[in-house]
Write a protein that holds these residues in place. Structure first.
Motif, mmCIF file in Angstrom:
data_model
loop_
_atom_site.group_PDB
_atom_site.id
_atom_site.type_symbol
_atom_site.label_atom_id
_atom_site.label_comp_id
_atom_site.label_asym_id
_atom_site.label_seq_id
_atom_site.Cartn_x
_atom_site.Cartn_y
_atom_site.Cartn_z
ATOM 1 N N GLU A 183 0.784 -1.144 -0.003
ATOM 2 C CA GLU A 183 -0.054 0.109 0.155
ATOM 3 C C GLU A 183 0.862 1.203 -0.072
ATOM 4 O O GLU A 183 1.774 1.256 0.744
ATOM 5 C CB GLU A 183 -0.969 -0.122 1.006
ATOM 6 C CG GLU A 183 -1.757 1.216 1.324
ATOM 7 C CD GLU A 183 -2.787 1.243 2.464
ATOM 8 O OE1 GLU A 183 -3.572 2.166 2.680
ATOM 9 O OE2 GLU A 183 -2.646 0.371 3.328
ATOM 10 N N PRO A 190 0.369 5.706 0.276
ATOM 11 C CA PRO A 190 -0.441 7.085 0.458
ATOM 12 C C PRO A 190 -1.184 7.326 -0.577
ATOM 13 O O PRO A 190 -0.701 7.098 -1.948
ATOM 14 C CB PRO A 190 0.413 8.064 1.135
ATOM 15 C CG PRO A 190 1.702 7.219 1.441
ATOM 16 C CD PRO A 190 1.733 6.278 0.762
ATOM 17 N N ALA A 191 -2.311 8.064 -0.747
ATOM 18 C CA ALA A 191 -3.197 8.583 -1.620
ATOM 19 C C ALA A 191 -2.148 9.371 -2.430
ATOM 20 O O ALA A 191 -1.300 10.174 -2.298
ATOM 21 C CB ALA A 191 -3.898 9.533 -1.150
ATOM 22 N N TYR A 220 -7.102 -0.161 -6.348
ATOM 23 C CA TYR A 220 -7.939 0.922 -5.323
ATOM 24 C C TYR A 220 -8.820 0.052 -4.412
ATOM 25 O O TYR A 220 -9.300 -1.069 -5.045
ATOM 26 C CB TYR A 220 -8.709 1.862 -5.747
ATOM 27 C CG TYR A 220 -7.845 2.913 -6.539
ATOM 28 C CD1 TYR A 220 -7.007 3.844 -5.827
ATOM 29 C CD2 TYR A 220 -7.843 2.933 -7.935
ATOM 30 C CE1 TYR A 220 -6.258 4.752 -6.535
ATOM 31 C CE2 TYR A 220 -7.178 4.188 -8.672
ATOM 32 C CZ TYR A 220 -6.499 5.120 -7.907
ATOM 33 O OH TYR A 220 -5.786 5.851 -8.483
ATOM 34 N N GLU A 237 -10.131 4.776 -0.993
ATOM 35 C CA GLU A 237 -9.497 5.030 0.330
ATOM 36 C C GLU A 237 -8.158 4.377 0.321
ATOM 37 O O GLU A 237 -7.311 4.955 1.313
ATOM 38 C CB GLU A 237 -10.408 4.351 1.532
ATOM 39 C CG GLU A 237 -11.708 5.090 1.365
ATOM 40 C CD GLU A 237 -12.776 4.673 0.752
ATOM 41 O OE1 GLU A 237 -12.608 3.501 0.220
ATOM 42 O OE2 GLU A 237 -14.021 5.084 0.581
ATOM 43 N N LYS A 238 -7.868 3.427 -0.128
ATOM 44 C CA LYS A 238 -6.261 2.719 -0.181
ATOM 45 C C LYS A 238 -6.004 2.588 -1.588
ATOM 46 O O LYS A 238 -6.606 2.141 -2.499
ATOM 47 C CB LYS A 238 -6.503 1.571 0.599
ATOM 48 C CG LYS A 238 -7.044 1.748 2.198
ATOM 49 C CD LYS A 238 -6.818 0.235 2.715
ATOM 50 C CE LYS A 238 -7.278 0.736 4.267
ATOM 51 N NZ LYS A 238 -5.901 0.915 5.176
ATOM 52 N N THR A 239 -4.685 2.879 -1.846
ATOM 53 C CA THR A 239 -3.940 2.593 -3.159
ATOM 54 C C THR A 239 -2.869 1.674 -2.929
ATOM 55 O O THR A 239 -2.022 1.656 -2.073
ATOM 56 C CB THR A 239 -3.359 3.996 -3.631
ATOM 57 O OG1 THR A 239 -4.520 4.766 -3.510
ATOM 58 C CG2 THR A 239 -2.757 3.778 -4.864
ATOM 59 N N PHE A 240 -2.814 0.687 -3.896
ATOM 60 C CA PHE A 240 -2.007 -0.429 -3.964
ATOM 61 C C PHE A 240 -0.954 -0.648 -5.007
ATOM 62 O O PHE A 240 -1.652 -0.404 -6.100
ATOM 63 C CB PHE A 240 -2.299 -1.892 -3.427
ATOM 64 C CG PHE A 240 -2.897 -1.982 -2.241
ATOM 65 C CD1 PHE A 240 -2.351 -2.836 -1.169
ATOM 66 C CD2 PHE A 240 -4.329 -1.748 -2.157
ATOM 67 C CE1 PHE A 240 -2.845 -2.742 0.211
ATOM 68 C CE2 PHE A 240 -5.121 -1.855 -0.962
ATOM 69 C CZ PHE A 240 -4.406 -2.347 0.263
ATOM 70 N N ASP A 300 -12.066 -5.991 -2.026
ATOM 71 C CA ASP A 300 -12.702 -4.533 -2.235
ATOM 72 C C ASP A 300 -14.293 -4.859 -2.302
ATOM 73 O O ASP A 300 -15.061 -5.734 -3.007
ATOM 74 C CB ASP A 300 -12.349 -4.220 -3.558
ATOM 75 C CG ASP A 300 -12.784 -2.757 -3.955
ATOM 76 O OD1 ASP A 300 -12.969 -2.078 -3.025
ATOM 77 O OD2 ASP A 300 -12.813 -2.648 -5.257
#
Length: 108
Positions: free
Chosen positions: A14, A16-17, A43, A48-51, A106
């Motif tokens: 992960e 941060p945005a 996402y 909300e979360k990015t990988f 997700d």
């Protein structure tokens, strides 16, 4: 509005945005991607979360995916670790978690 539900078995971490245009531009510019492996993104939820991921396979409904000791010995891992790190640095995230096998669920 309907809900989208998916599960992925993936390798990465992960971050941060990141602005979506910046992320798309960085991911589009991978000159060694075919040789070393391409980095993708995923996402969770409504962004909300990015990988950042290299290997990513969807697990279909009512199915399963296996993680075996062989997954942790794959010859691609050192290269995947390098391309993931390089992409994170390009996106301004020099410090990031170690890559790992992930189960990404997700529901957005």
């Amino acid at each position: 509005m309907g809900l989208y539900h998916s599960v992925y078995r993936a390798y990465g971490f992960e971050i941060p945005a990141v602005d979506i245009d910046t992320l798309d531009a960085a991911l589009a510019d991978q000159p060694d991607g075919e040789r070393l492996g391409r980095v993708h993104h995923q996402y969770l939820g409504d962004f909300e979360k990015t990988f950042l991921l290299t290997e990513c396979k969807e697990v279909e409904a009512c199915d399963f995916a296996r993680l075996t000791p062989d997954d942790f010995q794959r010859y691609e891992l050192p290269v995947w670790n390098t391309v993931l790190h390089n992409m994170a640095v390009r996106l301004g995230h020099e410090v990031h978690p170690e890559p790992a096998w992930l189960l990404i669920h997700d529901h957005s």
